[in-house]
Design an enzyme around this catalytic site. Structure first.
Site, PDB file in Angstrom:
ATOM      1  N   MET A   1       0.951  -1.160  -0.140  1.00 13.80           N
ATOM      2  CA  MET A   1       0.041   0.234   0.017  1.00 13.80           C
ATOM      3  C   MET A   1       0.831   1.280   0.090  1.00 13.80           C
ATOM      4  O   MET A   1       0.347   2.307   0.343  1.00 13.80           O
ATOM      5  CB  MET A   1      -0.819   0.022   1.156  1.00 13.80           C
ATOM      6  CG  MET A   1      -2.047  -1.134   1.146  1.00 13.80           C
ATOM      7  SD  MET A   1      -3.447  -0.625   1.962  1.00 13.80           S
ATOM      8  CE  MET A   1      -2.959  -0.646   3.854  1.00 13.80           C
ATOM      9  N   GLY A   2       2.157   0.991  -0.304  1.00 14.14           N
ATOM     10  CA  GLY A   2       3.065   2.339  -0.596  1.00 14.14           C
ATOM     11  C   GLY A   2       3.384   2.740   0.793  1.00 14.14           C
ATOM     12  O   GLY A   2       3.413   1.994   1.878  1.00 14.14           O
TER      13      GLY A   2
ATOM     14  N   HIS B   1       9.021   1.063   3.515  1.00 15.96           N
ATOM     15  CA  HIS B   1       9.985   0.922   4.615  1.00 15.96           C
ATOM     16  C   HIS B   1      11.065  -0.045   4.438  1.00 15.96           C
ATOM     17  O   HIS B   1      10.851  -0.898   3.547  1.00 15.96           O
ATOM     18  CB  HIS B   1       9.727   0.962   5.963  1.00 15.96           C
ATOM     19  CG  HIS B   1       8.536   0.189   6.201  1.00 15.96           C
ATOM     20  ND1 HIS B   1       9.002  -1.368   6.409  1.00 15.96           N
ATOM     21  CD2 HIS B   1       7.123  -0.138   6.588  1.00 15.96           C
ATOM     22  CE1 HIS B   1       8.039  -1.908   6.797  1.00 15.96           C
ATOM     23  NE2 HIS B   1       6.966  -1.274   6.743  1.00 15.96           N
ATOM     24  N   ALA B   2      11.973  -0.252   5.008  1.00 18.44           N
ATOM     25  CA  ALA B   2      13.121  -1.311   4.929  1.00 18.44           C
ATOM     26  C   ALA B   2      12.469  -2.626   4.976  1.00 18.44           C
ATOM     27  O   ALA B   2      13.033  -3.725   4.187  1.00 18.44           O
ATOM     28  CB  ALA B   2      14.046  -1.196   6.073  1.00 18.44           C
ATOM     29  N   GLY B   3      11.213  -2.908   5.579  1.00 16.58           N
ATOM     30  CA  GLY B   3      10.623  -4.499   5.430  1.00 16.58           C
ATOM     31  C   GLY B   3      10.108  -4.645   4.121  1.00 16.58           C
ATOM     32  O   GLY B   3      10.331  -5.795   3.738  1.00 16.58           O
ATOM     33  N   HIS B   4       9.493  -3.620   3.516  1.00 20.44           N
ATOM     34  CA  HIS B   4       9.286  -3.764   2.264  1.00 20.44           C
ATOM     35  C   HIS B   4      10.371  -4.087   1.095  1.00 20.44           C
ATOM     36  O   HIS B   4       9.974  -4.905   0.501  1.00 20.44           O
ATOM     37  CB  HIS B   4       8.392  -2.543   1.550  1.00 20.44           C
ATOM     38  CG  HIS B   4       7.126  -1.922   2.332  1.00 20.44           C
ATOM     39  ND1 HIS B   4       6.944  -1.059   3.117  1.00 20.44           N
ATOM     40  CD2 HIS B   4       5.853  -2.660   2.253  1.00 20.44           C
ATOM     41  CE1 HIS B   4       5.758  -1.183   3.529  1.00 20.44           C
ATOM     42  NE2 HIS B   4       5.275  -2.168   3.033  1.00 20.44           N
TER      43      HIS B   4
ATOM     44  N   ASP C   1       2.547  -9.314   9.615  1.00 18.25           N
ATOM     45  CA  ASP C   1       1.250  -9.642   9.306  1.00 18.25           C
ATOM     46  C   ASP C   1       0.801 -11.008   9.176  1.00 18.25           C
ATOM     47  O   ASP C   1       0.418 -11.414   8.381  1.00 18.25           O
ATOM     48  CB  ASP C   1       0.528  -8.914   8.151  1.00 18.25           C
ATOM     49  CG  ASP C   1       0.938  -7.442   8.014  1.00 18.25           C
ATOM     50  OD1 ASP C   1       0.116  -6.698   9.023  1.00 18.25           O
ATOM     51  OD2 ASP C   1       1.744  -6.973   7.582  1.00 18.25           O
TER      52      ASP C   1
END
Length: 280
Positions: free
Chosen positions: A26-27, A30-33, A146
Site C-alpha cells: 500500500m506504499g 520502509h526497509a521491511g518492504h 502480518d
C-alpha cells in the site's frame, strides 16, 4: 524500471513474461518492504511491485483518507531495489464498478485482528486475488509481521487452487526492536520511545512458555494487564498454534504469540513464532 498505472498496459507488458515474483504493497515503503523486493529476486526473473491503498480493507472509522501516500519516494526506493515494474492503479482501475463479489475469508478472519476490524480480511483477500488474476505471478511475497494476513492468504491460495507460491519475509525491526510499519510514522516522539515495549512483552511471553508454563490464558491476561498499566490500550495478546492459528493446546510445539495494542490512536501489531520442547 517501468511505472504502469492502467490495467491494459500492465497486461501488455507482462503478456510474454513467464516468471513473475510479485510484492503487493500500500506504499509508504520502509526497509521491511524493500527486503521483500530483494528476496523476490530469488523467486522470479521479473519483479513486480504494486502500490495501491485498498479501500475494501478499511473500516468506516479507519485511516483510509489519511493513510500516507508517498509515491515519488516509494518509486525511488523500488528503483534502487531493482524492481522491474511498479503497478500504481487508482481506485477506478481496480474497481471500475462497485465490487459486489467479495472473497469470504475463512472463519479465523473473525478472530484476533479480525475481531476489531470486521470485514478487513475479506477486503484483503479480494484485492490480493484480483491482483493475482491480473499479474499471473509464479510467486508472491508477504511480510511475516502480518501473520494472520499471511495465514489467510495461504489458505485462500490453497483452497481456491491459485497457482501462486506464497513466500514469507521475516519481520524487519528497528534497532530497538519495534517492527517496521507504515503506521509507525503516526507515533508522537514519546510514543515512539514507548512503542518497543509491545515486542518486549511478547518476548517475555515466549520465555515464560519455554520455561515450562502452559497456562496460556493466564499468561495472556497478565501480559495485557501489564501493557494496560503502562498506558497501552490492548486489543489482544494470544498464544496460538503457528500451524493452524487455533488456540494453543498444551501439547503444541509450534507456537506463535500475537499482539495488537494502541498507543493513542496508533495501532501496532507484532508476533513471534517459536518452538517449545516436547512435554514428558
Amino acid at each position: 524500471m517501468e511505472i504502469i498505472s492502467r490495467v491494459p498496459e500492465l497486461r501488455e507488458r507482462l503478456h510474454n513474461v513467464s516468471n513473475i515474483a510479485f510484492v503487493p504493497t500500500m506504499g509508504n515503503l520502509h526497509a521491511g518492504h524493500i527486503s521483500l523486493m530483494e528476496q523476490a529476486r530469488q523467486h522470479g526473473d521479473c519483479i513486480v511491485a504494486s502500490i495501491f491503498v485498498n479501500p475494501l480493507q478499511f473500516g468506516a472509522n479507519e485511516d483510509l483518507a489519511s493513510y500516507p501516500r508517498t509515491l515519488a519516494e516509494d518509486c525511488r526506493k523500488l528503483y534502487a531495489a531493482g524492481v522491474d515494474v511498479v503497478f500504481t492503479p487508482n481506485e477506478a482501475d481496480l474497481y471500475p464498478q462497485p465490487q459486489t463479489v467479495i472473497v469470504q475469508a475463512p472463519p479465523i478472519a473473525g478472530e484476533l485482528c479480525g475481531a476489531y476490524r470486521p470485514g478487513h480480511f475479506d477486503g484483503v483477500a479480494t484485492i490480493v486475488l484480483k491482483l493475482f488474476n491480473l499479474l499471473q505471478p509464479q510467486a508472491a511475497l508477504f511480510g511475516n509481521k502480518d501473520f494472520q494476513q499471511l495465514f489467510i492468504i495461504r489458505e485462500m491460495v490453497r483452497q481456491l487452487n491459485v497457482p501462486v507460491a506464497i513466500v514469507a519475509g521475516e519481520t524487519v525491526r528497528e534497532a530497538d526492536g519495534l517492527a517496521m510499519s507504515s503506521r509507525n510514522g503516526y507515533l508522537r516522539p514519546e510514543q515512539r520511545v514507548e512503542a518497543p515495549r509491545l515486542f518486549k512483552a511478547l518476548q517475555q511471553v515466549v520465555k515464560t512458555v519455554r520455561d515450562g508454563r502452559r497456562d496460556f490464558k493466564a499468561i495472556e491476561t497478565q501480559t495485557m494487564q501489564y501493557l494496560t498499566m503502562m498506558g497501552w490500550i490492548v486489543d489482544y495478546i494470544e498464544v496460538r498454534s503457528a500451524d493452524t492459528l487455533a488456540a494453543a493446546a498444551a501439547n503444541d510445539r509450534n507456537l506463535v504469540v500475537l499482539g495488537a495494542a494502541r498507543l493513542g490512536k496508533t495501532r501496532l501489531i507484532d508476533n513471534i513464532e517459536f518452538c517449545v520442547p516436547q512435554l514428558n
